[in-house]
Write an enzyme that holds these catalytic residues in place. Structure first.
Site, PDB file in Angstrom:
ATOM      1  N   ASP A 114      38.434  33.509  50.688  1.00  0.00           N
ATOM      2  CA  ASP A 114      37.433  33.621  49.620  1.00  0.00           C
ATOM      3  C   ASP A 114      36.847  32.244  49.321  1.00  0.00           C
ATOM      4  O   ASP A 114      36.611  31.463  50.245  1.00  0.00           O
ATOM      5  CB  ASP A 114      38.126  34.236  48.384  1.00  0.00           C
ATOM      6  N   HIS A 128      35.770  32.685  42.020  1.00  0.00           N
ATOM      7  CA  HIS A 128      36.007  34.027  42.551  1.00  0.00           C
ATOM      8  C   HIS A 128      37.359  34.145  43.248  1.00  0.00           C
ATOM      9  O   HIS A 128      38.129  35.089  43.005  1.00  0.00           O
ATOM     10  CB  HIS A 128      34.850  34.355  43.501  1.00  0.00           C
ATOM     11  N   ASN A 176      29.488  46.270  46.352  1.00  0.00           N
ATOM     12  CA  ASN A 176      29.095  46.518  44.957  1.00  0.00           C
ATOM     13  C   ASN A 176      27.681  47.056  44.793  1.00  0.00           C
ATOM     14  O   ASN A 176      27.074  46.881  43.745  1.00  0.00           O
ATOM     15  CB  ASN A 176      29.222  45.220  44.152  1.00  0.00           C
ATOM     16  N   SER A 195      35.542  43.402  44.499  1.00  0.00           N
ATOM     17  CA  SER A 195      36.283  42.149  44.693  1.00  0.00           C
ATOM     18  C   SER A 195      37.553  42.107  43.859  1.00  0.00           C
ATOM     19  O   SER A 195      38.523  41.447  44.242  1.00  0.00           O
ATOM     20  CB  SER A 195      35.426  40.956  44.273  1.00  0.00           C
TER      21      SER A 195
END
Ligand code: CA
Ligand code: CA
Length: 277
Positions: free
Chosen positions: A4, A59, A149, A217
């Site tokens: 990530d 994130h 998403n 996520s």
């Protein structure tokens, strides 16, 4: 491994559960373990190809906390696996950009360094043969990936890596507090495996802080954390059995019926304890 934006490996609610490379001596400017990366103490910055995967974005640190924020320390939150051992693999820069080569380097590093589970809260509509191959050549790991998403059906409009048809990829949709499919969550009976909580998730962010994020996520690391618990309880488990535990160890919920392969939302206890059919 969290693949990530990196991890704030100094976060007080994470640092005890962040992986340390046993073969690397910090800060000596030498690649002590000869893996091609100098001073990769907590993981790898695949974007810049160096040994510092510090998260300057947030994130990845949020995902890491959901997997394995430290438990019983009287502060903050606790991860699904409070004794997790989390490798930081940074594939994005702090502006959230990346390229296929960085992603490939990241997946290859996690594989080479022995990650059993990887958590991948990223994706997009375009397939890439090199990224697919990196996952394919990582059979020692099970890779949890976010469904996406944009609210659509991945069986009609593909999303990657979710739609790479590989035995070691499990794709995750997001559910809310009422076990409804999150309005933003992508889904797909063929290409998305199960759901997990992904709305208003409180977790760690850089600088010792906490924040509430929503997304597939956030759903993905819940399943990744569960996968690490199953793998630690069953050290010799195959990917096939691990994925069967994740999929069969769900609670069937109406909102996921026909929208995911399992039709269910993650139930960690069931995934750990059930008799497989
Ligand atoms: Ca090294
Ligand atoms: Ca070193």
């Amino acid at each position: 491994a969290v693949i990530d934006t990196g991890i704030d490996y100094n976060h007080p609610d994470l640092q005890n559960n962040v992986w340390s490379n046993p073969g690397e001596i910090p800060g000596d400017g030498i690649d002590n373990d000869g893996n091609g990366v100098i001073d990769d103490v907590h993981g790898y910055n695949a974007f810049s190809d160096n040994g510092d995967p510090m998260d300057g974005q947030g994130h990845g640190t949020h995902c890491a906390g959901t997997i394995g924020a430290v438990g019983n320390n009287g502060v903050g939150v606790v991860g699904v696996n409070q004794n997790a051992n989390i490798m930081a693999v940074k594939i994005f820069n702090d502006e959230g950009s990346t390229d296929a080569a960085a992603i490939v380097r990241g997946v290859q590093y996690a594989t080479k360094m022995g990650a059993r589970i990887t958590s991948n809260s990223w994706g997009g509509p375009r397939p890439n043969s090199a990224i697919r191959e990196a996952f394919e050549q990582s059979p020692s790991a099970l890779h949890l990936v976010a469904a996406g998403n944009s609210g659509y059906n991945n069986d009609w409009l593909p999303s990657f890596p979710a739609n790479y048809a590989l035995d070691n990829i499990v794709a995750v949709a997001a559910t809310d507090h009422n076990d409804e499919l999150a309005s933003f969550s992508q889904y797909g009976k063929k290409n998305v495996d199960l759901g997990a909580p992904g709305v208003d998730i409180l977790s760690t962010v850089p600088g010792g802080k906490y924040a509430t994020y929503s997304g597939t996520s956030m759903a993905t690391p819940h399943v990744s954390g569960a996968a690490t618990l199953i793998a630690s309880q069953n050290p010799d488990i195959t990917n096939e059995e691990l994925r069967a535990r994740l999929e069969q160890g769900t609670d069937q919920v109406a909102a996921l019926d026909g929208k995911t392969a399992s039709g269910g939302r993650l139930n960690v206890h069931k995934a750990l304890t059930m008799e497989l059919s």
